[in-house]
Design a protein around this motif. Structure first.
Motif, PDB file in Angstrom:
ATOM      1  N   VAL A  74       0.992  -1.853  -0.057  1.00  0.00           N
ATOM      2  CA  VAL A  74       0.130   0.046  -0.351  1.00  0.00           C
ATOM      3  C   VAL A  74       0.973   1.487  -0.473  1.00  0.00           C
ATOM      4  CG1 VAL A  74      -1.999   1.134   1.176  1.00  0.00           C
ATOM      5  CG2 VAL A  74      -1.878  -1.729   1.422  1.00  0.00           C
ATOM      6  N   ASP A  75       0.324   2.420  -0.975  1.00  0.00           N
ATOM      7  CA  ASP A  75       1.317   3.476  -0.700  1.00  0.00           C
ATOM      8  C   ASP A  75       0.646   3.900  -0.012  1.00  0.00           C
ATOM      9  OD1 ASP A  75       2.496   6.233  -0.449  1.00  0.00           O
ATOM     10  OD2 ASP A  75       2.354   6.352  -2.827  1.00  0.00           O
ATOM     11  N   TYR A  76       1.067   4.855   2.053  1.00  0.00           N
ATOM     12  CA  TYR A  76       0.119   5.214   2.595  1.00  0.00           C
ATOM     13  C   TYR A  76       0.594   6.914   2.506  1.00  0.00           C
ATOM     14  CZ  TYR A  76       0.489   0.352   4.363  1.00  0.00           C
ATOM     15  OH  TYR A  76       0.156  -1.168   4.905  1.00  0.00           O
ATOM     16  N   THR A  77       1.398   6.788   1.673  1.00  0.00           N
ATOM     17  CA  THR A  77       1.108   8.486   1.752  1.00  0.00           C
ATOM     18  C   THR A  77      -0.225   8.743   0.977  1.00  0.00           C
ATOM     19  OG1 THR A  77       2.638   8.478  -0.632  1.00  0.00           O
ATOM     20  CG2 THR A  77       3.657   8.890   1.770  1.00  0.00           C
ATOM     21  N   LYS A  78      -0.994   7.801   0.053  1.00  0.00           N
ATOM     22  CA  LYS A  78      -1.993   8.346  -0.206  1.00  0.00           C
ATOM     23  C   LYS A  78      -2.964   8.209   0.526  1.00  0.00           C
ATOM     24  CE  LYS A  78       0.265   9.204  -4.394  1.00  0.00           C
ATOM     25  NZ  LYS A  78       1.022   7.678  -5.581  1.00  0.00           N
ATOM     26  N   VAL A  79      -3.351   7.685   1.924  1.00  0.00           N
ATOM     27  CA  VAL A  79      -4.183   7.840   2.993  1.00  0.00           C
ATOM     28  C   VAL A  79      -4.371   8.377   3.450  1.00  0.00           C
ATOM     29  CG1 VAL A  79      -3.673   5.036   2.356  1.00  0.00           C
ATOM     30  CG2 VAL A  79      -3.166   6.539   4.323  1.00  0.00           C
ATOM     31  N   LEU A  80      -4.470   9.497   3.032  1.00  0.00           N
ATOM     32  CA  LEU A  80      -3.460  10.826   4.073  1.00  0.00           C
ATOM     33  C   LEU A  80      -4.635  12.169   3.634  1.00  0.00           C
ATOM     34  CD1 LEU A  80      -0.185  10.828   4.774  1.00  0.00           C
ATOM     35  CD2 LEU A  80      -2.073   9.377   6.369  1.00  0.00           C
ATOM     36  N   LYS A  81      -6.249  11.595   4.106  1.00  0.00           N
ATOM     37  CA  LYS A  81      -7.199  12.209   3.421  1.00  0.00           C
ATOM     38  C   LYS A  81      -7.300  13.992   3.688  1.00  0.00           C
ATOM     39  CE  LYS A  81      -8.065   8.631   0.505  1.00  0.00           C
ATOM     40  NZ  LYS A  81      -7.412   8.918  -1.125  1.00  0.00           N
ATOM     41  N   ASN A  82      -7.106  13.845   5.473  1.00  0.00           N
ATOM     42  CA  ASN A  82      -7.843  15.094   5.991  1.00  0.00           C
ATOM     43  C   ASN A  82      -9.100  14.975   6.564  1.00  0.00           C
ATOM     44  OD1 ASN A  82      -7.006  17.027   7.765  1.00  0.00           O
ATOM     45  ND2 ASN A  82      -6.504  19.080   5.705  1.00  0.00           N
ATOM     46  N   ASP A  83      -9.605  14.021   6.771  1.00  0.00           N
ATOM     47  CA  ASP A  83     -11.167  13.416   7.067  1.00  0.00           C
ATOM     48  C   ASP A  83     -10.965  12.531   7.657  1.00  0.00           C
ATOM     49  OD1 ASP A  83     -14.140  14.049   6.653  1.00  0.00           O
ATOM     50  OD2 ASP A  83     -13.288  13.228   4.318  1.00  0.00           O
ATOM     51  N   VAL A  84     -12.156  13.156   8.789  1.00  0.00           N
ATOM     52  CA  VAL A  84     -12.192  11.769   9.097  1.00  0.00           C
ATOM     53  C   VAL A  84     -14.466  11.638   9.748  1.00  0.00           C
ATOM     54  CG1 VAL A  84     -10.135  11.841  10.254  1.00  0.00           C
ATOM     55  CG2 VAL A  84     -12.358  12.871  11.336  1.00  0.00           C
ATOM     56  N   LYS A  85     -15.028  12.692   8.291  1.00  0.00           N
ATOM     57  CA  LYS A  85     -16.052  12.521   8.746  1.00  0.00           C
ATOM     58  C   LYS A  85     -16.408  11.052   8.702  1.00  0.00           C
ATOM     59  CE  LYS A  85     -16.657  16.629   6.816  1.00  0.00           C
ATOM     60  NZ  LYS A  85     -15.005  16.779   6.206  1.00  0.00           N
ATOM     61  N   GLY A  86     -17.270  10.712   9.652  1.00  0.00           N
ATOM     62  CA  GLY A  86     -18.174   9.636   9.676  1.00  0.00           C
ATOM     63  C   GLY A  86     -16.812   8.690  10.180  1.00  0.00           C
ATOM     64  N   LEU A  87     -16.201   8.822  10.278  1.00  0.00           N
ATOM     65  CA  LEU A  87     -14.454   7.387  11.049  1.00  0.00           C
ATOM     66  C   LEU A  87     -14.985   7.108  12.533  1.00  0.00           C
ATOM     67  CD1 LEU A  87     -11.742   6.414  10.346  1.00  0.00           C
ATOM     68  CD2 LEU A  87     -11.193   8.025  12.067  1.00  0.00           C
ATOM     69  N   ARG A  88     -15.591   5.902  12.488  1.00  0.00           N
ATOM     70  CA  ARG A  88     -16.665   5.899  13.695  1.00  0.00           C
ATOM     71  C   ARG A  88     -15.215   4.629  15.283  1.00  0.00           C
ATOM     72  NH1 ARG A  88     -18.697   0.284  11.831  1.00  0.00           N
ATOM     73  NH2 ARG A  88     -17.336  -0.108  10.832  1.00  0.00           N
ATOM     74  N   ILE A  89     -15.328   5.822  15.623  1.00  0.00           N
ATOM     75  CA  ILE A  89     -14.018   5.690  16.963  1.00  0.00           C
ATOM     76  C   ILE A  89     -14.238   5.001  18.041  1.00  0.00           C
ATOM     77  CG2 ILE A  89     -11.897   7.546  18.559  1.00  0.00           C
ATOM     78  CD1 ILE A  89     -12.479   8.843  16.122  1.00  0.00           C
ATOM     79  N   GLY A  90     -14.057   4.113  19.478  1.00  0.00           N
ATOM     80  CA  GLY A  90     -14.383   3.696  20.052  1.00  0.00           C
ATOM     81  C   GLY A  90     -13.317   3.640  21.158  1.00  0.00           C
ATOM     82  N   VAL A  91     -14.441   4.469  21.913  1.00  0.00           N
ATOM     83  CA  VAL A  91     -13.272   5.274  22.848  1.00  0.00           C
ATOM     84  C   VAL A  91     -13.532   3.671  24.849  1.00  0.00           C
ATOM     85  CG1 VAL A  91     -12.820   6.904  24.996  1.00  0.00           C
ATOM     86  CG2 VAL A  91     -13.359   7.306  22.902  1.00  0.00           C
TER      87      VAL A  91
END
Lengths: 492, 95
Positions: free
Chosen positions: A246-263
């Motif tokens: 995977v090219d990990y530099t291409k996944v940096l979208k600067n967007d977390v809308k809708g990202l499901r975060i568990g705490v």
């Protein structure tokens, strides 16, 4: 322009635009090492002269078109348990003080293929056992944010060197938190990849089912770049997975809308410093503001993971370190009359106290009569932890916890209580037990100006998800623009 | 969980370590503390769960059994504490 304050992606751009040359960059780092190493003590071995001549050579080859590659000539530091052919690999141990590696680790070959320049081998807790770099057989490393404090460990030299601007980025290794915790203590970025993403060939084994090599960098983009270099299947490591790059530099979208975060609430309970907790709560609020969906949930595995970690890691270490016998390489005692004494005395004189303690513990839990009560149980707990994380990742994309329950502590303040030191690994070890990827990024400083780290955990091989989550937070908060290590305290 | 000095000495023997008296005392205390903590694995809800030996899916990785010559003998032998020609030297084993 202060070259050593630039990130690698900035250096790369300046090389491309010919604003900087390879020699200028290397020279700036060598000067910085000469200025700061006496205070920080991040290195076991430096290769300053070699780096300068290597830089000239690479510069000529780049100019003549013989080598291409946008990272050619960028310097790097390497933890001293990763083999570099012809260089010493000491593991910060008297046992390997004079060991010169006859071959390159797979990750080293990959760095060489990019024409990166090795500035030196970085200090660590002996054989990667510890969380403060105080267990180095050679010298302590100090935290650039406060020279009276530890840099964390075991990759303390790597994290401190990056924080102090003595290397632009570095490789560390992580068995129970040894990349993430020092990154957290030193206010830099550290990623432990999914088990199997990076080859362990040429990494001196501590606990083979838990160890991974990973990047320690100034920011998330650099982390993605260095991860790009070191990943990939390797037939020399049968546990390395054969999956698509995977090219990990291409996944940096600067967007977390809708990202499901568990705490997971258990990771914010007893034993977590109040200021650390408050910074994490601020960070989680920031994620909500950025459009992520945050939910608290129960993941009651931390204590079981920690107990099972110390059983499994020590068991594997006692076996892995059985090879040090004073015969083919490593320290040999002068005091022996037969082979048995040669083994015993070499090991007893060559290993430091923490290493002996863990060998003893590992031998104990594997010995007849205790195997079922400890080792077997710990392996079952491992199954439990994996399945609890699997359940969590059905509901969430990432899990956010503190990296460490505390910020960097004063040198010497915990070194007499091994159990207390072990308990401080509570937030990181379950990630290794389950083989997951985890990244630590800075999320502010406490009232004494010491960095606090946030850990973002992803499902197996979901490095892309955690890198994007980390990147988006970083772009929104700009830690590096607001805080810098000040080299407070120290010898005055 | 009580750990005795004798047990620590037995474990040291298995691990090929000589411990000084003060190390024996220290490790007896340390091991007891750590094992008392680690004992919580016995309270974990793991009934019926299999053991994990790692995190990879269980499969064997095979390769051909081929001899590959490592060319740089000298680089290997330079780390030997004692050597004789191209051999590692150890004390006499057969009395």
């Amino acid at each position: 322009m202060n070259i050593t304050e630039l990130t690698v992606h900035e250096l790369k751009d300046k090389l491309a635009s010919k604003e900087l040359t390879v020699s200028e960059i290397t020279k700036a780092y060598v000067d910085r090492i000469n200025e700061k190493e006496s205070e920080v003590g991040a290195f076991v071995t430096t290769y300053c002269d070699e780096a300068i001549s290597k830089a000239k050579e690479i510069e000529e080859k780049v100019n003549s078109g013989e080598i291409k590659g946008e990272l050619a000539g960028i310097p790097i530091g390497i933890k001293d348990n990763i083999n570099v052919k012809g260089a010493k690999t000491t593991c910060s141990s008297k046992m390997l003080e004079n060991f010169v590696s006859p071959y390159d680790a797979t990750v080293t070959e990959k760095l060489n293929a990019e024409n990166l320049i090795n500035l030196g081998k970085l200090n660590m807790d002996e054989f990667a056992m510890g969380g403060s770099t105080e267990h180095s057989a050679f010298h302590n490393t100090q935290n650039p944010w406060n020279l009276n404090c530890v840099p964390g460990g075991s990759s303390g030299g790597s994290a401190a060197a990056v924080a102090a601007g003595m290397v632009p980025w570095a490789l560390g290794s992580d068995t129970g938190g040894s990349i993430r915790q020092p990154a957290s203590f030193c206010g830099v970025v550290g990623l432990k990849p999914t088990y199997g993403l990076v080859s362990r060939y040429g990494l001196v084994a501590f606990a083979s089912s838990l160890d991974q090599i990973g990047p320690i960098t100034k920011d998330v983009e650099d982390c993605a770049m260095l991860l790009n270099i070191i990943t990939g299947h390797d037939e020399k490591d049968t546990t390395s997975e054969n999956i698509e790059k995977v090219d990990y530099t291409k996944v940096l979208k600067n967007d977390v809308k809708g990202l499901r975060i568990g705490v997971p609430k258990e990771f914010y309970a007893e034993g977590i410093n109040e200021e650390v907790k408050a910074k994490l709560e601020e960070a989680i609020a920031k994620y909500k503001e950025l459009g992520a969906e945050v939910e608290e949930f129960s993941l009651d595995v931390a204590k079981y993971s920690l107990a099972s970690y110390y059983i499994i890691a020590c068991a594997e270490a006692s076996s892995n370190l059985g090879r040090f016998d004073g015969i083919r390489y490593g320290y040999r005692t002068e005091n022996y009359t037969n082979l048995r004494e040669l083994f015993r005395n070499s090991r007893s004189e060559g290993f430091g106290e923490e290493v002996k303690r863990r060998i003893m513990l590992g031998t104990y839990v594997l010995s007849s009569g205790y195997y079922d009560a400890y080792y077997k149980k710990a392996q079952q707990v491992r199954t439990l932890v994996r399945s609890e994380f699997n359940k969590a990742f059905e509901k969430y994309d990432v899990i956010i916890t503190p990296t460490s329950p505390v910020v960097a502590f004063e040198t010497g303040s915990k070194s007499n209580n091994p159990l207390e030191m072990y308990l401080a690994d509570i937030c990181t070890v379950s990630v290794n037990i389950a083989g997951l990827p985890g990244i630590s990024i800075p999320c502010g400083v406490d009232s004494n100006g010491m960095p606090v780290g946030m850990q973002i955990i992803g499902n197996r091989f979901e490095e892309s998800t955690i890198l994007n989550a980390a990147y988006t937070y970083e772009q929104a908060t700009k830690f590096r623009d607001n805080y810098k290590p000040e080299f407070k305290g120290g010898a005055e | 969980m009580k750990v005795s000095k004798e047990e620590v000495m037995h474990i040291a023997k298995l691990a090929n370590l000589n411990l000084r008296d003060e190390e024996i005392d220290k490790f007896t205390t340390n091991l007891e503390d750590i094992l008392n903590f680690a004992d919580i694995v016995n309270n974990a809800p793991v009934e019926g769960l299999t053991e994990s030996f790692g995190v990879n899916e269980n499969y064997n990785v095979f390769r051909k059994d081929e001899i590959k010559v490592f060319e740089d003998n000298e680089a290997l032998l330079q780390n030997a504490p004692e050597k004789d020609r191209n051999m590692f030297k150890i004390p006499k084993v057969i009395q």
